[in-house]
Scaffold this active site. Structure first.
Site, PDB file in Angstrom:
ATOM      1  N   SER A 148     -46.761 -14.442  -0.880  1.00 18.66           N
ATOM      2  CA  SER A 148     -45.361 -14.863  -0.892  1.00 18.66           C
ATOM      3  C   SER A 148     -44.872 -15.038   0.533  1.00 18.66           C
ATOM      4  CB  SER A 148     -44.497 -13.813  -1.603  1.00 18.66           C
ATOM      5  OG  SER A 148     -43.118 -14.106  -1.453  1.00 18.66           O
ATOM      6  N   TYR A 159     -41.954  -5.408  -3.683  1.00 20.33           N
ATOM      7  CA  TYR A 159     -42.631  -6.693  -3.833  1.00 20.33           C
ATOM      8  C   TYR A 159     -43.140  -7.186  -2.483  1.00 20.33           C
ATOM      9  CZ  TYR A 159     -43.155 -11.713  -4.746  1.00 20.33           C
ATOM     10  OH  TYR A 159     -43.628 -12.998  -4.831  1.00 20.33           O
ATOM     11  N   SER A 160     -42.285  -7.168  -1.474  1.00 19.34           N
ATOM     12  CA  SER A 160     -42.671  -7.658  -0.150  1.00 19.34           C
ATOM     13  C   SER A 160     -43.858  -6.888   0.411  1.00 19.34           C
ATOM     14  CB  SER A 160     -41.487  -7.539   0.824  1.00 19.34           C
ATOM     15  OG  SER A 160     -40.401  -8.314   0.406  1.00 19.34           O
ATOM     16  N   ALA A 161     -43.798  -5.577   0.313  1.00 17.23           N
ATOM     17  CA  ALA A 161     -44.864  -4.747   0.861  1.00 17.23           C
ATOM     18  C   ALA A 161     -46.179  -4.979   0.122  1.00 17.23           C
ATOM     19  CB  ALA A 161     -44.471  -3.273   0.797  1.00 17.23           C
ATOM     20  N   SER A 162     -46.109  -5.153  -1.198  1.00 20.43           N
ATOM     21  CA  SER A 162     -47.336  -5.361  -1.961  1.00 20.43           C
ATOM     22  C   SER A 162     -47.991  -6.688  -1.612  1.00 20.43           C
ATOM     23  CB  SER A 162     -47.051  -5.284  -3.462  1.00 20.43           C
ATOM     24  OG  SER A 162     -46.262  -6.374  -3.910  1.00 20.43           O
ATOM     25  N   LYS A 163     -47.195  -7.703  -1.339  1.00 19.83           N
ATOM     26  CA  LYS A 163     -47.753  -8.999  -0.954  1.00 19.83           C
ATOM     27  C   LYS A 163     -48.299  -8.948   0.480  1.00 19.83           C
ATOM     28  CE  LYS A 163     -47.194 -11.494  -4.665  1.00 19.83           C
ATOM     29  NZ  LYS A 163     -48.356 -12.036  -5.403  1.00 19.83           N
TER      30      LYS A 163
END
Length: 244
Positions: A148, A159-163
């Site tokens: 992302s 979400y940001s960290a997982s991507k």
């Protein structure tokens, strides 16, 4: 250009959105498909559509938040007895989840991170680890992990960290396949009007084609490359490949 006709591609999250677009595009190139969704019934429509295009295909179900189901899905794929049905030449790790938008982000619960990482990072990594050795043995493979372009959004920290973690995993893994016909890339589809992206997103799902599929046609010079799908909107496959 890599010829994908007759090869087998596993697409996670194939029943809708970006996964559906990639499935239709790959089928039009003659690629056989394994269509993942949380429930096989969800993929019935896209399965019928790709079969009508003349390729072989089947659907498979697994909840990616349950690593036991992920392992069972891979066991089922690898145990297929018909010629080449158990082979995965191309992997699109497309499925993902965006847990919540936290306006009060200082109170973000830990579950936002744990759930995001299992689906967006850990499951794709486990699928790569299971399928990559066979690709290396056969001397051909393509892995496309969907990331992302999200940034400056503490409201969606999980979400940001997982991507970001998936990015690091992918670029590190790509270093072990140099000088082989196995290519590992990242895809940023852009902000699209899907169930994940929501109705206010900038781009239609159809805009990801052909950019979302370029990793399947890339060569070793593109190992570790991040493809931005929106850079190729409106181009033919041949035009897009000439641009990379």
């Amino acid at each position: 250009m890599t010829n994908v006709k007759g090869k087998w591609a596993l697409i996670t999250g194939a029943s809708r959105g970006l996964g559906e677009q990639v499935a239709l595009f790959m089928a039009k190139q003659g690629c056989n498909l394994i269509l993942h969704s949380r429930d096989v019934n969800h993929a019935e429509k896209i399965l019928n559509e790709v079969l009508a295009l003349g390729v072989e295909a089947y659907s498979i179900g697994a909840e990616l938040s349950d690593l036991n189901q992920v392992e069972a899905m891979l066991d089922e794929i690898c145990s297929k007895s018909r010629p080449n049905e158990g082979v995965v030449d191309i992997l699109f790790n497309n499925a993902g989840v965006q847990i919540a938008y936290r306006t009060e982000y200082f109170t973000t619960p830990a579950e936002d991170f744990t759930k995001s990482f299992i689906i967006n990072t850990t499951s794709p990594a486990m699928i790569c680890y299971r399928l990559l050795p066979k690709m290396l043995e056969r001397g051909f493979g393509r892995i496309i992990n969907t990331t992302s372009g999200i940034k400056d959004e503490p409201q969606q920290a999980g979400y940001s960290a997982s991507k970001a973690a998936l990015d690091k995993f992918t670029t590190d893994l790509s270093t072990v396949v140099k000088d082989k016909d196995v290519v590992i890339t990242l895809l940023d589809p852009g902000w699209c009007r899907t169930d994940l992206g929501g109705p206010n997103a900038f781009h239609a799902p159809e805009s990801v084609i052909p950019g979302a599929a370029l990793g399947a046609f890339a060569d070793s010079r593109q190992n570790g490359k991040l493809f931005h799908a929106q850079d190729y909107t409106g181009l033919t496959l041949e035009e897009a490949l000439a641009k990379i």
